[in-house]
Motif scaffolding. Structure first.
Motif, PDB file in Angstrom:
ATOM      1  N   ARG A  56       0.843  -1.206   0.000  1.00 23.91           N
ATOM      2  CA  ARG A  56       0.000   0.000   0.000  1.00 23.91           C
ATOM      3  C   ARG A  56       0.879   1.257   0.000  1.00 23.91           C
ATOM      4  O   ARG A  56       0.655   2.186  -0.776  1.00 23.91           O
ATOM      5  CB  ARG A  56      -0.915   0.015   1.233  1.00 23.91           C
ATOM      6  N   ILE A  57       1.884   1.271   0.833  1.00 18.79           N
ATOM      7  CA  ILE A  57       2.748   2.448   0.944  1.00 18.79           C
ATOM      8  C   ILE A  57       3.473   2.710  -0.378  1.00 18.79           C
ATOM      9  O   ILE A  57       3.550   3.846  -0.850  1.00 18.79           O
ATOM     10  CB  ILE A  57       3.731   2.258   2.123  1.00 18.79           C
ATOM     11  N   VAL A  58       3.933   1.648  -0.981  1.00 23.36           N
ATOM     12  CA  VAL A  58       4.597   1.799  -2.283  1.00 23.36           C
ATOM     13  C   VAL A  58       3.614   2.418  -3.282  1.00 23.36           C
ATOM     14  O   VAL A  58       3.950   3.354  -4.015  1.00 23.36           O
ATOM     15  CB  VAL A  58       5.098   0.429  -2.802  1.00 23.36           C
ATOM     16  N   ALA A  59       2.402   1.926  -3.291  1.00 26.29           N
ATOM     17  CA  ALA A  59       1.420   2.422  -4.268  1.00 26.29           C
ATOM     18  C   ALA A  59       1.098   3.898  -4.027  1.00 26.29           C
ATOM     19  O   ALA A  59       0.963   4.670  -4.973  1.00 26.29           O
ATOM     20  CB  ALA A  59       0.158   1.565  -4.221  1.00 26.29           C
ATOM     21  N   VAL A  60       1.002   4.298  -2.760  1.00 26.33           N
ATOM     22  CA  VAL A  60       0.722   5.715  -2.463  1.00 26.33           C
ATOM     23  C   VAL A  60       1.827   6.579  -3.065  1.00 26.33           C
ATOM     24  O   VAL A  60       1.573   7.585  -3.734  1.00 26.33           O
ATOM     25  CB  VAL A  60       0.633   5.966  -0.940  1.00 26.33           C
ATOM     26  N   LEU A  61       3.064   6.156  -2.876  1.00 26.98           N
ATOM     27  CA  LEU A  61       4.189   6.980  -3.323  1.00 26.98           C
ATOM     28  C   LEU A  61       4.456   6.871  -4.816  1.00 26.98           C
ATOM     29  O   LEU A  61       5.152   7.694  -5.391  1.00 26.98           O
ATOM     30  CB  LEU A  61       5.440   6.609  -2.523  1.00 26.98           C
TER      31      LEU A  61
ATOM     32  N   THR B  97      -0.825   2.970 -12.345  1.00 32.50           N
ATOM     33  CA  THR B  97      -0.548   1.718 -11.638  1.00 32.50           C
ATOM     34  C   THR B  97      -1.179   1.648 -10.236  1.00 32.50           C
ATOM     35  O   THR B  97      -1.765   0.620  -9.893  1.00 32.50           O
ATOM     36  CB  THR B  97       0.978   1.475 -11.594  1.00 32.50           C
ATOM     37  N   PRO B  98      -1.064   2.705  -9.418  1.00 32.00           N
ATOM     38  CA  PRO B  98      -1.627   2.576  -8.061  1.00 32.00           C
ATOM     39  C   PRO B  98      -3.097   2.133  -8.028  1.00 32.00           C
ATOM     40  O   PRO B  98      -3.414   1.212  -7.267  1.00 32.00           O
ATOM     41  CB  PRO B  98      -1.410   3.964  -7.462  1.00 32.00           C
ATOM     42  N   PRO B  99      -3.986   2.680  -8.870  1.00 32.06           N
ATOM     43  CA  PRO B  99      -5.366   2.192  -8.813  1.00 32.06           C
ATOM     44  C   PRO B  99      -5.475   0.693  -9.105  1.00 32.06           C
ATOM     45  O   PRO B  99      -6.325   0.009  -8.540  1.00 32.06           O
ATOM     46  CB  PRO B  99      -6.079   3.000  -9.906  1.00 32.06           C
TER      47      PRO B  99
ATOM     48  N   GLY C 272     -11.842   1.382  -2.858  1.00 34.72           N
ATOM     49  CA  GLY C 272     -12.894   2.288  -2.389  1.00 34.72           C
ATOM     50  C   GLY C 272     -12.523   3.033  -1.109  1.00 34.72           C
ATOM     51  O   GLY C 272     -13.398   3.580  -0.448  1.00 34.72           O
ATOM     52  N   LYS C 273     -11.265   3.035  -0.759  1.00 35.50           N
ATOM     53  CA  LYS C 273     -10.870   3.672   0.514  1.00 35.50           C
ATOM     54  C   LYS C 273      -9.827   4.765   0.278  1.00 35.50           C
ATOM     55  O   LYS C 273      -8.632   4.599   0.597  1.00 35.50           O
ATOM     56  CB  LYS C 273     -10.298   2.616   1.467  1.00 35.50           C
ATOM     57  N   PRO C 274     -10.271   5.918  -0.280  1.00 36.74           N
ATOM     58  CA  PRO C 274      -9.315   6.971  -0.644  1.00 36.74           C
ATOM     59  C   PRO C 274      -8.463   7.464   0.528  1.00 36.74           C
ATOM     60  O   PRO C 274      -7.346   7.916   0.323  1.00 36.74           O
ATOM     61  CB  PRO C 274     -10.188   8.096  -1.200  1.00 36.74           C
ATOM     62  N   ALA C 275      -8.962   7.333   1.736  1.00 35.90           N
ATOM     63  CA  ALA C 275      -8.165   7.803   2.878  1.00 35.90           C
ATOM     64  C   ALA C 275      -6.865   7.013   3.013  1.00 35.90           C
ATOM     65  O   ALA C 275      -5.906   7.481   3.623  1.00 35.90           O
ATOM     66  CB  ALA C 275      -8.977   7.691   4.158  1.00 35.90           C
ATOM     67  N   LEU C 276      -6.842   5.824   2.416  1.00 35.36           N
ATOM     68  CA  LEU C 276      -5.623   5.009   2.489  1.00 35.36           C
ATOM     69  C   LEU C 276      -4.679   5.260   1.318  1.00 35.36           C
ATOM     70  O   LEU C 276      -3.673   4.574   1.160  1.00 35.36           O
ATOM     71  CB  LEU C 276      -5.993   3.522   2.534  1.00 35.36           C
ATOM     72  N   HIS C 277      -5.060   6.242   0.466  1.00 34.33           N
ATOM     73  CA  HIS C 277      -4.205   6.546  -0.686  1.00 34.33           C
ATOM     74  C   HIS C 277      -3.449   7.859  -0.468  1.00 34.33           C
ATOM     75  O   HIS C 277      -2.793   8.335  -1.369  1.00 34.33           O
ATOM     76  CB  HIS C 277      -5.038   6.695  -1.970  1.00 34.33           C
ATOM     77  N   THR C 278      -3.592   8.461   0.668  1.00 30.14           N
ATOM     78  CA  THR C 278      -3.077   9.821   0.855  1.00 30.14           C
ATOM     79  C   THR C 278      -1.693   9.860   1.497  1.00 30.14           C
ATOM     80  O   THR C 278      -1.231   8.885   2.094  1.00 30.14           O
ATOM     81  CB  THR C 278      -4.013  10.632   1.787  1.00 30.14           C
ATOM     82  N   TRP C 279      -1.103  11.017   1.370  1.00 22.95           N
ATOM     83  CA  TRP C 279       0.195  11.308   2.005  1.00 22.95           C
ATOM     84  C   TRP C 279       0.074  11.161   3.525  1.00 22.95           C
ATOM     85  O   TRP C 279       0.919  10.546   4.175  1.00 22.95           O
ATOM     86  CB  TRP C 279       0.588  12.731   1.620  1.00 22.95           C
ATOM     87  N   GLU C 280      -1.017  11.671   4.082  1.00 22.89           N
ATOM     88  CA  GLU C 280      -1.215  11.612   5.540  1.00 22.89           C
ATOM     89  C   GLU C 280      -1.252  10.164   6.014  1.00 22.89           C
ATOM     90  O   GLU C 280      -0.794   9.849   7.108  1.00 22.89           O
ATOM     91  CB  GLU C 280      -2.530  12.287   5.960  1.00 22.89           C
TER      92      GLU C 280
END
Ligand code: MSP
Length: 656
Positions: free
Chosen positions: A455-460, A468-470, A480-488
């Motif tokens: 997940r972390i790799v995909a965010v960055l 690719t990340p999607p 369906g969980k955009p909060a897990l795709h953010t910098w924060e």
């Protein structure tokens, strides 16, 4: 509105021809930067566009028998399409032929004139039209353009012109450059500007021409056309509404944070441009970065060098993300570097298919096997966990630091170090052994840590490879969980919700190899060739379809299939898919138009034997008569291969 702003620009491209991979390089870099800043919370404005005026464009249009406007309009459509294909997320696209730009430039010119920065005199000197640059006799290199990559003939110009008093601002500029080491980057370019141009003293710049019409007229002296570089450089502020009814964007975003340009236009951007800004009383951009060139066989690229550098063909073959990754990773930003398709395929195979692909696939496969595809709750920590977590937590700020220095390649290499660490974690923890030993608690933690690392790799990855990340979110079950795709979401290791159902899907980057003809071939892997789900339903459907599609031998006999030898091949102007071929059918010659331009270079075709449908009704394609059809096989993944015979037979032989 209180978010920090970030304004980034690319040069505006000449729509004199289609762009090649070298132009895409600047834009992809700017896009990665813009996306990175958006990810980290900035209010970003990303500007690109086209530089449509000037003698060069006027001549190109004339050669093509077009009006300049009509000529550039077509290329601009193509350029916008290219940026869409490469996922370029610009906020504004400025064309210098737009009213908003022309009006602002005229006002700016009048202002310069009224405040005494511009005066009228007579210009006598040399002009290089391909570079749209004035040169003095002294600057010429043996009578030609002194630009080492140009060296084309210059033209003697003697005409009444307006001049800009460069000398008036030279001292202030020098001071600014010395006091702001970040202003011109990399530092080598700064030194060059200072010692070669500023220190010897600036001559006044000729800023109008009278011998052609394709440009913005001087508003108070219409016989004069504003010099194309003054016109072009202004785009960075006219696009923000400079001297228009609404200049709120200017106040919000100017000065630019980063202006990306290629090294050959550093002089325009770090001498003329800042001086114009000083004359307007506007602050100077914070950073002008002159990157290196992408070379082809160690030489500068040009459209005439053919298909290998056509970004559309490259994206078609490898996908936008692989092309973007290659451009950003292969060459340290700033330096020159060689472009080759072999190097691209290697990056794709090693970095994307192996390192990234394996991390995802191994993680998914083991989650499937040990947990029926449901992410377990971590239960028992162990050696190796801390290293992984620490690296994950340090990664975002490390990347940010490198991105702030526009070190795209180093940033990606940091990300890949983390991928390597995660792959090593798999090898060292050996989840299969934990499973065999029945150590379920430890197994749960290892698998959890792996999916969180993915997940972390995909965010960055998002700024660099937006497609690719999607695809990864989808497979690890958090689409369906955009909060897990953010910098924060990176500030903590362990945000991944246990209990999530994963859904292993298509291999992200199938391995490729370059065939003998230079066209990439997909390597067969067990995963790629996974059979379709073998349900009763699909079987029934297939049977039904088969029955409906059967033909009788007489049906087949109606097709006159022959072996034909390709005699000549040439591109069809105005398309990037079609080639015009002449075929030898054993004493009879046929002309055909074939949709194979994205798979074969014209020069590689003459002499090849292909299977050919000889009794097809003739049709006209793009106004060209086509009498027959070449047969080619498609692999379903976009690759097309011409068919031929297994042994030598004379052209015209019947295929039965
Ligand atoms: N129109 C001017 C820029 C005006 S900006 C106010 C111009 N246009 S260009 O189309 O010729 O080039 C645009 C950019 O593409 C430049 O930054 C140039 O360095 C870049 N590149 C063109 N060929 C390139 C490579 N082969 N490699 C890397 N960048 C290259 O100049």
């Amino acid at each position: 509105m209180d978010r920090k702003t970030f304004y980034i620009t690319t040069p505006i491209y000449y729509p004199s021809d289609r762009l090649h991979i070298g132009h895409s390089y600047t834009t992809v870099a700017a896009d990665a930067m813009a996306r990175f800043k958006r990810l980290t919370g900035y209010d970003v404005r990303f500007l690109t566009g086209t530089d449509e005026h000037g003698q060069k464009i006027e001549r190109r249009a004339q050669e093509a028998g077009r009006e300049p406007q009509q000529y550039v309009d077509e290329i601009v459509v193509w350029i916008k399409k290219l940026w869409e294909t490469l996922d370029i997320s610009y906020d504004d696209f400025i064309r210098t032929t737009e009213e908003r730009h022309k009006r602002s430039v005229q006002r700016l010119f009048t202002r310069f004139y009224e405040q005494g920065d511009i005066y009228k005199s007579k210009y006598e000197g040399w002009y290089c039209t391909p570079c749209e640059t004035f040169w003095t006799e002294r600057q010429l290199a043996e009578g030609t353009c002194p630009n080492p990559d140009c060296r084309r003939p210059v033209e003697l110009v003697a005409e009444e012109s307006y001049f800009f008093r460069m000398s008036k601002y030279a001292g202030r500029l020098l001071e600014h450059i010395e006091n702001n080491p970040d202003f011109i980057q990399p530092a080598s370019r700064k030194n060059e500007m200072v010692s070669n141009f500023l220190k010897p003293g600036l001559e006044d710049l000729c800023v109008s021409r009278t011998t052609f019409r394709w440009g913005i007229p001087v508003p108070f002296d219409e016989g004069h056309i504003i010099y194309v570089w003054l016109d072009a450089l202004s785009n960075y502020i006219t696009a923000l509404g400079f001297e228009s009814e609404d200049d709120s964007l200017l106040w919000r975003y100017w000065p630019a944070d980063v202006q990306l340009i290629g090294k050959e236009i550093v002089r325009f951007h770090t001498i003329y441009w800042p001086i114009f800004l000083m004359a307007l009383g506007l602050p100077l951009p914070k950073k002008v970065f002159g990157h290196g060139w992408l070379l082809l066989d160690e030489g500068k690229m040009s459209k005439s060098k053919g298909n290998v550098i056509d970004p559309v063909i490259l994206v078609d073959r490898y996908g936008a993300d692989a092309v973007r990754y290659f451009l950003l990773r292969e060459i340290p930003f700033g330096a020159d570097g060689n472009f080759s398709e072999e190097a691209l395929v290697q990056r794709l195979n090693f970095d994307l298919a192996n390192d990234l692909g394996n991390l995802l696939n191994r993680t998914l496969a083991m989650l499937g096997k040990f947990y029926s595809g449901e992410v377990p709750c971590p239960a028992a920590t162990g050696a190796g966990d801390e290293d992984l977590k620490k690296a994950a937590l340090e990664l975002p700020s490390r990347l940010e630091e490198l991105m702030d220095q526009l070190q795209f390649s180093a940033a990606l290499s940091e990300l890949w170090k983390f991928i390597a660490l995660a792959n090593k974690y798999i090898d060292e923890q050996a989840p299969w052994s934990l499973a065999r030993a029945g150590n379920r608690d430890r197994l749960a933690t290892v698998m959890y840590n792996l999916v969180e690392s993915v997940r972390i790799v995909a965010v960055l990855l998002q700024p660099f490879m937006p497609k690719t990340p999607p695809r990864i979110w989808e497979q690890i079950g958090i689409a369906g969980k955009p909060a897990l795709h953010t910098w924060e979401s990176l500030s903590q290791f362990g945000r991944f919700p246990a209990g999530t159902k994963i859904a292993a899907g298509e291999v992200l980057f199938p391995r490729l190899e370059l065939g003998a003809d230079g066209v990439p071939v997909r390597q067969a892997t067990k995963k790629d060739n996974r059979p379709l789900p073998d349900t009763e339903e699909t079987k029934r459907k297939e049977e039904k379809n088969k029955a409906a599609e059967l033909i009788a031998i007489e049906d087949f006999a109606r097709v006159d299939l022959r072996v034909a030898r390709i005699k000549t091949a040439a591109p069809v102007p105005g398309t990037d898919k079609l080639l015009k071929l002449t075929m030898d059918l054993g004493g009879e010659e046929r002309q055909v138009v074939a949709g194979i331009a994205q798979h074969y270079r014209p020069e590689d075709l003459p002499g090849r034997d292909v299977l050919f449908v000889a009794n097809l009704k003739p049709v006209k394609l793009r106004g060209i008569l086509s009498e027959g059809m070449l047969l080619a096989a498609g692999d379903g993944a976009g690759r097309l291969v011409l068919t031929t015979t297994a042994g030598e037979v004379p052209p015209g032989s019947k295929v039965k």
